[in-house]
Design a protein around this motif. Structure first.
Motif, PDB file in Angstrom:
ATOM      1  N   ASP A  43       7.791   6.929  -3.026  1.00 26.39           N
ATOM      2  CA  ASP A  43       6.406   6.496  -3.209  1.00 26.39           C
ATOM      3  C   ASP A  43       6.096   5.227  -2.424  1.00 26.39           C
ATOM      4  O   ASP A  43       4.975   5.043  -1.933  1.00 26.39           O
ATOM      5  N   LEU A  44       7.085   4.331  -2.302  1.00 26.87           N
ATOM      6  CA  LEU A  44       6.854   3.090  -1.566  1.00 26.87           C
ATOM      7  C   LEU A  44       6.708   3.349  -0.071  1.00 26.87           C
ATOM      8  O   LEU A  44       5.797   2.828   0.576  1.00 26.87           O
ATOM      9  N   THR A  45       7.622   4.140   0.490  1.00 24.50           N
ATOM     10  CA  THR A  45       7.536   4.434   1.918  1.00 24.50           C
ATOM     11  C   THR A  45       6.306   5.281   2.232  1.00 24.50           C
ATOM     12  O   THR A  45       5.716   5.153   3.306  1.00 24.50           O
ATOM     13  N   TRP A  46       5.922   6.123   1.288  1.00 26.34           N
ATOM     14  CA  TRP A  46       4.718   6.923   1.494  1.00 26.34           C
ATOM     15  C   TRP A  46       3.486   6.044   1.507  1.00 26.34           C
ATOM     16  O   TRP A  46       2.538   6.271   2.244  1.00 26.34           O
ATOM     17  N   PHE A  47       3.488   4.986   0.683  1.00 21.58           N
ATOM     18  CA  PHE A  47       2.358   4.057   0.684  1.00 21.58           C
ATOM     19  C   PHE A  47       2.276   3.310   2.010  1.00 21.58           C
ATOM     20  O   PHE A  47       1.182   3.089   2.541  1.00 21.58           O
ATOM     21  N   VAL A  72     -13.460   9.398   0.985  1.00 21.23           N
ATOM     22  CA  VAL A  72     -13.090   7.983   0.945  1.00 21.23           C
ATOM     23  C   VAL A  72     -12.446   7.709  -0.407  1.00 21.23           C
ATOM     24  O   VAL A  72     -13.037   8.005  -1.450  1.00 21.23           O
ATOM     25  N   THR A  73     -11.236   7.183  -0.402  1.00 18.60           N
ATOM     26  CA  THR A  73     -10.516   6.887  -1.636  1.00 18.60           C
ATOM     27  C   THR A  73     -10.172   5.408  -1.696  1.00 18.60           C
ATOM     28  O   THR A  73      -9.990   4.756  -0.661  1.00 18.60           O
ATOM     29  N   THR A  74     -10.092   4.887  -2.911  1.00 20.86           N
ATOM     30  CA  THR A  74      -9.701   3.484  -3.081  1.00 20.86           C
ATOM     31  C   THR A  74      -8.264   3.262  -2.637  1.00 20.86           C
ATOM     32  O   THR A  74      -7.911   2.163  -2.206  1.00 20.86           O
ATOM     33  N   ARG A  75      -7.440   4.297  -2.705  1.00 23.50           N
ATOM     34  CA  ARG A  75      -6.047   4.176  -2.264  1.00 23.50           C
ATOM     35  C   ARG A  75      -5.975   3.863  -0.777  1.00 23.50           C
ATOM     36  O   ARG A  75      -5.221   2.983  -0.344  1.00 23.50           O
ATOM     37  N   ASP A  76      -6.769   4.565   0.027  1.00 22.91           N
ATOM     38  CA  ASP A  76      -6.750   4.332   1.471  1.00 22.91           C
ATOM     39  C   ASP A  76      -7.384   2.996   1.827  1.00 22.91           C
ATOM     40  O   ASP A  76      -6.909   2.293   2.720  1.00 22.91           O
ATOM     41  N   ILE A  77      -8.468   2.645   1.144  1.00 22.96           N
ATOM     42  CA  ILE A  77      -9.110   1.355   1.410  1.00 22.96           C
ATOM     43  C   ILE A  77      -8.165   0.206   1.083  1.00 22.96           C
ATOM     44  O   ILE A  77      -8.018  -0.753   1.849  1.00 22.96           O
ATOM     45  N   MET A  78      -7.511   0.296  -0.079  1.00 25.56           N
ATOM     46  CA  MET A  78      -6.571  -0.749  -0.471  1.00 25.56           C
ATOM     47  C   MET A  78      -5.397  -0.825   0.498  1.00 25.56           C
ATOM     48  O   MET A  78      -4.864  -1.902   0.753  1.00 25.56           O
ATOM     49  N   LEU A 126       6.778  -8.171  -0.896  1.00 28.15           N
ATOM     50  CA  LEU A 126       6.996  -7.581  -2.220  1.00 28.15           C
ATOM     51  C   LEU A 126       5.730  -7.601  -3.061  1.00 28.15           C
ATOM     52  O   LEU A 126       5.437  -6.644  -3.797  1.00 28.15           O
ATOM     53  N   SER A 127       4.961  -8.698  -2.987  1.00 28.46           N
ATOM     54  CA  SER A 127       3.712  -8.751  -3.757  1.00 28.46           C
ATOM     55  C   SER A 127       2.725  -7.690  -3.290  1.00 28.46           C
ATOM     56  O   SER A 127       2.049  -7.047  -4.104  1.00 28.46           O
ATOM     57  N   VAL A 128       2.661  -7.471  -1.974  1.00 29.56           N
ATOM     58  CA  VAL A 128       1.786  -6.433  -1.439  1.00 29.56           C
ATOM     59  C   VAL A 128       2.275  -5.048  -1.861  1.00 29.56           C
ATOM     60  O   VAL A 128       1.474  -4.165  -2.215  1.00 29.56           O
ATOM     61  N   MET A 129       3.582  -4.845  -1.864  1.00 27.22           N
ATOM     62  CA  MET A 129       4.136  -3.557  -2.264  1.00 27.22           C
ATOM     63  C   MET A 129       3.830  -3.257  -3.728  1.00 27.22           C
ATOM     64  O   MET A 129       3.531  -2.115  -4.087  1.00 27.22           O
ATOM     65  N   VAL A 130       3.900  -4.260  -4.580  1.00 27.65           N
ATOM     66  CA  VAL A 130       3.602  -4.053  -6.003  1.00 27.65           C
ATOM     67  C   VAL A 130       2.152  -3.655  -6.195  1.00 27.65           C
ATOM     68  O   VAL A 130       1.833  -2.688  -6.906  1.00 27.65           O
ATOM     69  N   VAL A 131       1.254  -4.389  -5.561  1.00 29.48           N
ATOM     70  CA  VAL A 131      -0.171  -4.061  -5.677  1.00 29.48           C
ATOM     71  C   VAL A 131      -0.454  -2.686  -5.072  1.00 29.48           C
ATOM     72  O   VAL A 131      -1.209  -1.877  -5.639  1.00 29.48           O
ATOM     73  N   GLY A 132       0.161  -2.416  -3.925  1.00 27.93           N
ATOM     74  CA  GLY A 132      -0.042  -1.115  -3.286  1.00 27.93           C
ATOM     75  C   GLY A 132       0.486   0.028  -4.113  1.00 27.93           C
ATOM     76  O   GLY A 132      -0.147   1.093  -4.200  1.00 27.93           O
ATOM     77  N   TYR A 133       1.632  -0.167  -4.743  1.00 24.68           N
ATOM     78  CA  TYR A 133       2.208   0.882  -5.581  1.00 24.68           C
ATOM     79  C   TYR A 133       1.316   1.170  -6.785  1.00 24.68           C
ATOM     80  O   TYR A 133       1.086   2.324  -7.142  1.00 24.68           O
ATOM     81  N   LEU A 134       0.792   0.111  -7.411  1.00 24.56           N
ATOM     82  CA  LEU A 134      -0.057   0.297  -8.593  1.00 24.56           C
ATOM     83  C   LEU A 134      -1.384   0.955  -8.230  1.00 24.56           C
ATOM     84  O   LEU A 134      -1.886   1.810  -8.970  1.00 24.56           O
ATOM     85  N   THR A 135      -1.967   0.552  -7.115  1.00 29.16           N
ATOM     86  CA  THR A 135      -3.273   1.108  -6.737  1.00 29.16           C
ATOM     87  C   THR A 135      -3.184   2.501  -6.141  1.00 29.16           C
ATOM     88  O   THR A 135      -4.207   3.156  -5.948  1.00 29.16           O
ATOM     89  N   SER A 136      -1.968   2.960  -5.847  1.00 31.63           N
ATOM     90  CA  SER A 136      -1.810   4.308  -5.306  1.00 31.63           C
ATOM     91  C   SER A 136      -1.395   5.321  -6.368  1.00 31.63           C
ATOM     92  O   SER A 136      -1.147   6.481  -6.049  1.00 31.63           O
ATOM     93  N   ARG A 137      -1.314   4.879  -7.636  1.00 29.07           N
ATOM     94  CA  ARG A 137      -0.991   5.815  -8.709  1.00 29.07           C
ATOM     95  C   ARG A 137      -2.170   6.749  -8.935  1.00 29.07           C
ATOM     96  O   ARG A 137      -3.341   6.313  -8.902  1.00 29.07           O
TER      97      ARG A 137
END
Length: 370
Positions: A213-217, A232-238, A276-287
């Protein structure tokens, strides 16, 4: 904020004092004109041929999609995306390292202006230039609105959003590469390599659930293509916002480390903390449960049917479980898609109804091969 705006205004003036900005603007205008006229002529010739050979032909489903948002290199916006790599390195390769080459970096270090204001001011100037490119592209869409009946404004707006997010992300990457080397050619080549890495990273370590999931993000593949299809999805915008923030912050850290005498461990720790902080936010917003969707197409081509929506609405808060079955005796493409390493690629593209490749990924691949 006032200081950032002043720096951005000064940087924008300096950008247009050089011939690079004028040259890129003129070339971009010519390319947009060529791509728009080419798409229009090809579609007109194709339609004329069908009318001559097929009397029952009633026309195309969506001229907006056929002319502007065609798949791969057939559409106006797709063609522009396929040639973005020609503009971004030329625009950003001297954004910061010219301060080192001219010796003005010492004045920046000794000035009362904060480094983060300098970095964000420079990036804000590039954002303003990117907005001018966006307006040039939108000009041809406005021209098309006078000749296309019932043009799909929402679909065009999704394409404009995709263009601006992509070009701003690319310039953030280019600015960081400009900050770590004093050679502009090296900065341009490093930008290509990093874009290629972001293109390919989505296929790494896909057999491990969490890492998958991390590498996919982190992967940039297919994100703009969804927007070109009107979704348009919030996942892609984020994703674009977080990647932009990451590399702008990396640029700040690069300048900061040039002024401070700190150990390599502390430098690496700062970069790692931002990542790491960006990865955490990205992981949560891509759920899946936290993603917002907007279908910009008039016919809602990317939206599930009303009957399916009613079924899901009647389920209320009950969880929805989707089970994927495959024939183990079939060793063809169908079975390969169900392997753990292909799960994300198959599932996400299945639900969003997006093709496997995108014009941006194709352009990066072509550039690397060249």
């Amino acid at each position: 904020m006032k200081m950032i705006i002043k720096i951005a205004r000064t940087e924008l003036w300096n950008l247009f004092f050089s011939p690079v900005a004028w040259f890129l603007t003129l070339i971009f205008l010519v390319i947009c004109a060529v791509f728009y006229s080419t798409s229009l002529v090809q579609l007109a010739n194709f339609q004329d041929s069908l009318l001559r050979t097929t009397p029952s032909f009633e026309g195309f489903g969506s001229l907006t999609k056929s002319i502007f948002m065609g798949q791969h290199k057939n559409g106006f916006v797709g063609n522009i995306f396929s040639n973005l790599y020609l503009f971004i390195p030329l625009l950003t390769m001297g954004l910061i390292n010219r301060e080192f080459n001219s010796g003005t970096v010492k004045l920046l270090y000794s000035s009362p202006v904060k480094l983060n204001q300098i970095v964000w001011g420079k990036y804000l100037a590039v954002m303003a230039y990117n907005m001018m490119l966006m307006f040039i592209m939108a000009l041809f869409m406005i021209i098309g609105a006078f000749s296309i009946k019932n043009i799909d404004i929402g679909h065009l707006f999704a394409g404009i959003i995709a263009f601006y997010l992509v070009v701003c992300t690319y310039t953030a990457i280019g600015m960081f590469m400009s900050s770590i080397t004093s050679y502009q050619i090296v900065a341009a080549i490093a930008t290509f390599i990093l874009l290629f890495t972001l293109q390919r990273i989505g296929g790494l370590w896909q057999e491990y659930d969490f890492i998958r999931d991390l590498t996919w993000f982190l992967s940039i593949e297919g994100r703009a293509q969804r927007m070109l299809s009107g979704l348009v999805t919030t996942r892609d915008i984020m994703y674009y916002v977080l990647v932009t923030y990451t590399f702008v912050t990396f640029s700040y850290l690069s300048l900061l480390h040039g002024r401070e005498l700190v150990s390599k461990t502390k430098k690496a720790g700062r970069y790692l903390a931002v990542f790491l902080s960006v990865m955490v936010v990205g992981y949560l917003t891509s759920r899946p449960g936290y993603i917002g969707y907007w279908d910009g197409t008039r016919e809602q081509a990317n939206t599930i049917t009303a009957k399916t929506q009613n079924i899901l609405k009647n389920m209320q808060d009950e969880p929805l479980e989707v089970t994927l079955y495959t024939n183990l005796l079939d060793l063809g493409p169908g079975f390969m898609k169900t392997r753990p390493g292909q799960r994300n690629k198959y599932i996400w593209n299945f639900w969003t109804n997006i093709s496997a490749s995108s014009p941006i990924s194709n352009s990066i691949m072509n550039c690397i091969m060249m």
